[in-house]
Motif scaffolding. Structure first.
Motif, PDB file in Angstrom:
ATOM      1  N   THR A 317      17.242 -21.064 124.914  1.00 10.80           N
ATOM      2  CA  THR A 317      17.049 -21.698 123.545  1.00 10.80           C
ATOM      3  C   THR A 317      17.753 -20.824 122.164  1.00 10.80           C
ATOM      4  O   THR A 317      17.412 -19.376 122.170  1.00 10.80           O
ATOM      5  CB  THR A 317      15.406 -21.923 123.174  1.00 10.80           C
ATOM      6  N   ASN A 345      17.569 -26.122 124.419  1.00 12.96           N
ATOM      7  CA  ASN A 345      17.587 -26.819 123.094  1.00 12.96           C
ATOM      8  C   ASN A 345      18.340 -25.728 122.118  1.00 12.96           C
ATOM      9  O   ASN A 345      18.381 -24.487 122.090  1.00 12.96           O
ATOM     10  CB  ASN A 345      16.261 -26.832 122.491  1.00 12.96           C
ATOM     11  N   SER A 348      14.016 -25.031 118.700  1.00 11.87           N
ATOM     12  CA  SER A 348      12.713 -25.767 119.159  1.00 11.87           C
ATOM     13  C   SER A 348      11.524 -25.492 118.332  1.00 11.87           C
ATOM     14  O   SER A 348      11.375 -24.266 117.786  1.00 11.87           O
ATOM     15  CB  SER A 348      12.221 -25.108 120.588  1.00 11.87           C
ATOM     16  N   ASP A 372      14.324 -29.935 118.476  1.00 12.37           N
ATOM     17  CA  ASP A 372      13.314 -30.369 119.495  1.00 12.37           C
ATOM     18  C   ASP A 372      11.894 -30.493 118.570  1.00 12.37           C
ATOM     19  O   ASP A 372      11.557 -29.122 118.671  1.00 12.37           O
ATOM     20  CB  ASP A 372      13.491 -30.008 120.909  1.00 12.37           C
ATOM     21  N   TYR A 380       8.892 -31.878 126.220  1.00 10.57           N
ATOM     22  CA  TYR A 380      10.294 -31.815 125.475  1.00 10.57           C
ATOM     23  C   TYR A 380      10.991 -33.016 125.445  1.00 10.57           C
ATOM     24  O   TYR A 380      10.702 -33.990 126.219  1.00 10.57           O
ATOM     25  CB  TYR A 380      11.209 -30.604 125.821  1.00 10.57           C
ATOM     26  N   GLU A 492      13.818 -34.116 113.984  1.00 13.97           N
ATOM     27  CA  GLU A 492      14.811 -33.695 114.684  1.00 13.97           C
ATOM     28  C   GLU A 492      16.133 -34.585 114.377  1.00 13.97           C
ATOM     29  O   GLU A 492      15.917 -35.244 113.270  1.00 13.97           O
ATOM     30  CB  GLU A 492      14.218 -34.586 116.175  1.00 13.97           C
TER      31      GLU A 492
END
Length: 605
Positions: A317, A345, A348, A372, A380, A492
């Motif tokens: 991430t 991601n 996050s 996310d 998720y 998002e």
């Protein structure tokens, strides 16, 4: 030692044996008033441990009690090279073995030593030109400069206003202890110029089960820290992973306040698991925010890109805010970064995070979502919109805009659609484009196109039809985010929409003239606190007051000059006397630059 360790001064050197040992030099320096300089001219016949460190002038002692300078001193190991020659190009020629050297008198210099460990105390020291992965620890005091070393760990512990520049190091750790009145304030790692840049390659180990762990930069309970213009996690050329076990690029823990992470290249943070239980697994976060505090600003960084700006050195991430480690941090700003090439991601946002502003970033080539938001039940993936945006989780699971049309003439791009969210609230909508859509159907944002502001009506709806000052090719995918103001909680990315070629009918981007604006409270209703925001087009005096519905004055939040721009003030439900007020509807009123506006906010208990 053949001098009196309690009373001997420089005048008593050498002792009866005719030699000056390092311990004797430190004793004499401590007992002699004023600043002393210790230089080295150790003949090869007296070098020790040559089977272990061949060709280095090694000073060894099994008891290093006297390796401690309690007075101001310069310890100049580079003089050994002048005496015996440069046998190891690029390395200092002197090293210590058996324990750490301590320089704690302040206004001291430590230079020209290869390997080992040095402990620095006091203020206004200089540690420079050391090599061999030397470990540098700084405790207390302030104003020390650590520069141009080849180091292992550089540790700043409860020390303030120090600079770390031009080093190659495995890791940098900055620790504070606010409860003890030693928070570690105003430390700077790097700086705006190329000469300030540190190359922090990363540190890591594996445990008995093969699980990797380790930081490149670790911040714990410090204030006003700046991490700027460094290369973190890569080899010095920026083209490969620096440490195969490092799992954290920049990690926050404890209570950190007013931290700026700016213009760094953070890449290669991908710890490789080993047997018996983690072979073939990878672990890594370029930036991880946990703990508490306020004011973490992450801006202008490239995350996951190598020195050629290719997204080949991503982590699992890119930026993780409180997903697996709780965070109560407020005022989180993630702006103007490039986040790409991560195995999961790009960004996050954990379920307990109330506010993380994600604005004007380039987010692309991540295997999962660009942004996310994690719901209260964890999990998720794409978060669906809901009626009146009443769900909870990371950033309140802020609803995304729904795009209806996107047209570009190659110079400008027109986008229209609707936002459905909390009623009577202000939002900033940001628009992005990418050559193709994320496989989820919900976008990322390789190119930032621009933004607009909307206010939802009583039903929570706000249509938009905006012309953005950037053109894209037909077939590219446009997406958007929504940020609740003044809180700064970003959604998002929205579902993608393909751009069609055509004439953008409104070719003029109409902007309202700047004016004083009083923005909506967030959250509203609230308990125990809410954030009130206002904007000034130019500097001036501002007064922000709270009244109850009878007109009785409750609280003055601001009565002072304020600069141009957006300002945020928190009301915790107390009056001017510090008493808790009751549940109900209150009016907050702004007076500034001849302008007066009021809005309502509800306190629920």
């Amino acid at each position: 030692i053949d001098i009196d360790w309690q009373t001997a001064t420089v005048a008593d050197l050498p002792g009866p044996d005719g030699d000056v040992s390092f311990a004797e030099a430190m004793i004499a320096a401590n007992n002699t008033p004023g600043h002393d300089i210790i230089e080295f001219a150790i003949p090869e016949s007296k070098w020790q441990l040559q089977w272990l460190y061949p060709g280095y002038a090694v000073v060894y002692a099994w008891n290093t009690y006297f390796w401690n300078a309690s007075e101001s001193v310069t310890l100049d190991g580079s003089t050994q090279e002048a005496f015996t020659g440069d046998r190891h190009p690029g390395d200092a020629e002197l090293r210590f073995y058996g324990g750490a050297v301590s320089v704690s008198g302040g206004n001291s210099t430590f230079t020209g030593v290869h390997g080992g460990e040095v402990n620095i105390g006091g203020s206004n020291n200089l540690v420079h030109g050391n090599t061999g992965g030397i470990h540098i620890s700084l405790f207390g005091g302030s104003g020390t400069e650590i520069r141009n070393n080849v180091a292992g760990t550089i540790k700043i512990d409860r020390s303030s206003n120090n600079t770390v520049t031009g080093n190659i190091a495995q890791r940098v750790r900055i620790w504070g202890a606010a409860a003890a009145g030693m928070p570690g304030d105003g430390n700077v790692v790097g700086g705006p110029s190329l000469a300030d840049r540190n190359f922090i390659v990363g540190y890591g180990t594996t445990n008995s089960e093969g699980l990797p762990a380790g930081h490149a930069v670790q911040l714990a309970s410090v204030t006003n820290t700046v991490i700027e213009n460094n290369w973190i996690g890569t080899t010095a050329d920026g083209l490969a992973q620096g440490n195969t076990f490092c799992t954290m690029g920049i990690g926050f823990q404890g209570e950190n306040t007013n931290t700026v992470v700016r213009n760094n290249r953070i890449a290669g943070i991908l710890g490789q698991g080993r047997g018996p239980h983690h072979a073939g697994q990878v672990f890594g976060r370029a930036i991880m925010i946990s703990g508490s505090g306020s004011g973490i600003h992450i801006t202008g960084n490239t995350i996951g890109l190598d020195a050629n700006d290719e997204p080949l050195l991503g982590s699992v991430t890119g930026i993780e805010v409180g997903t697996w480690a709780f965070t109560g941090v407020t005022d989180i700003q993630i702006t103007g970064n490039t986040v790409a090439g991560n195995l999961f991601n790009g960004i996050s946002i954990g379920r307990d995070v109330v506010q993380a502003r994600v604005s004007a970033n380039r987010v692309f080539a991540n295997a999962a979502l660009g942004i996310d938001l994690v719901p209260s039940g964890y999990g998720y993936g794409v978060t669906p919109n809901d009626a009146l945006d009443a769900d909870t989780g990371g950033n309140g699971l802020q609803n995304v805009p729904v795009l209806a049309g996107a047209t570009s003439d190659g110079t400008q791009t027109g986008v229209n659609g609707t936002l459905h969210s909390s009623p009577a609230s202000d939002f900033v909508l940001e628009f992005f484009a990418s050559p193709s859509c994320n496989p989820s159907g919900f976008g990322e944002g390789e190119l930032f196109l621009g933004s607009t502001t909307v206010t939802t009506d009583a039903s929570g709806d706000a249509p938009f039809d905006v012309v953005l000052p950037s053109g894209v090719e037909a077939g590219w995918a446009v997406t958007a985010t929504a940020t609740l103001e003044p809180l700064g909680a970003t959604s998002e990315f929205s579902a993608c929409l393909a751009v069609t070629a055509g004439t953008v009918t409104d070719v003029t981007v109409r902007e309202q003239p700047p004016r004083v604006r009083l923005l909506g409270a967030s959250p509203n209703p609230f308990n125990p606190r809410t954030v009130l925001a206002f904007e000034l087009p130019r500097p001036g005096h501002a007064q922000l007051d709270i009244f109850d519905l009878s007109g009785r004055h409750v609280k003055t939040l601001v009565d002072a000059p304020r600069g141009a721009g957006r300002h945020f003030e928190t009301w915790d439900g107390h009056d001017d006397a510090g008493r808790t007020v009751g549940s109900g509807v209150y009016v907050y009123r702004l007076r500034a630059l001849g302008y007066v506006e009021a809005r309502k906010v509800t306190l629920l208990k």
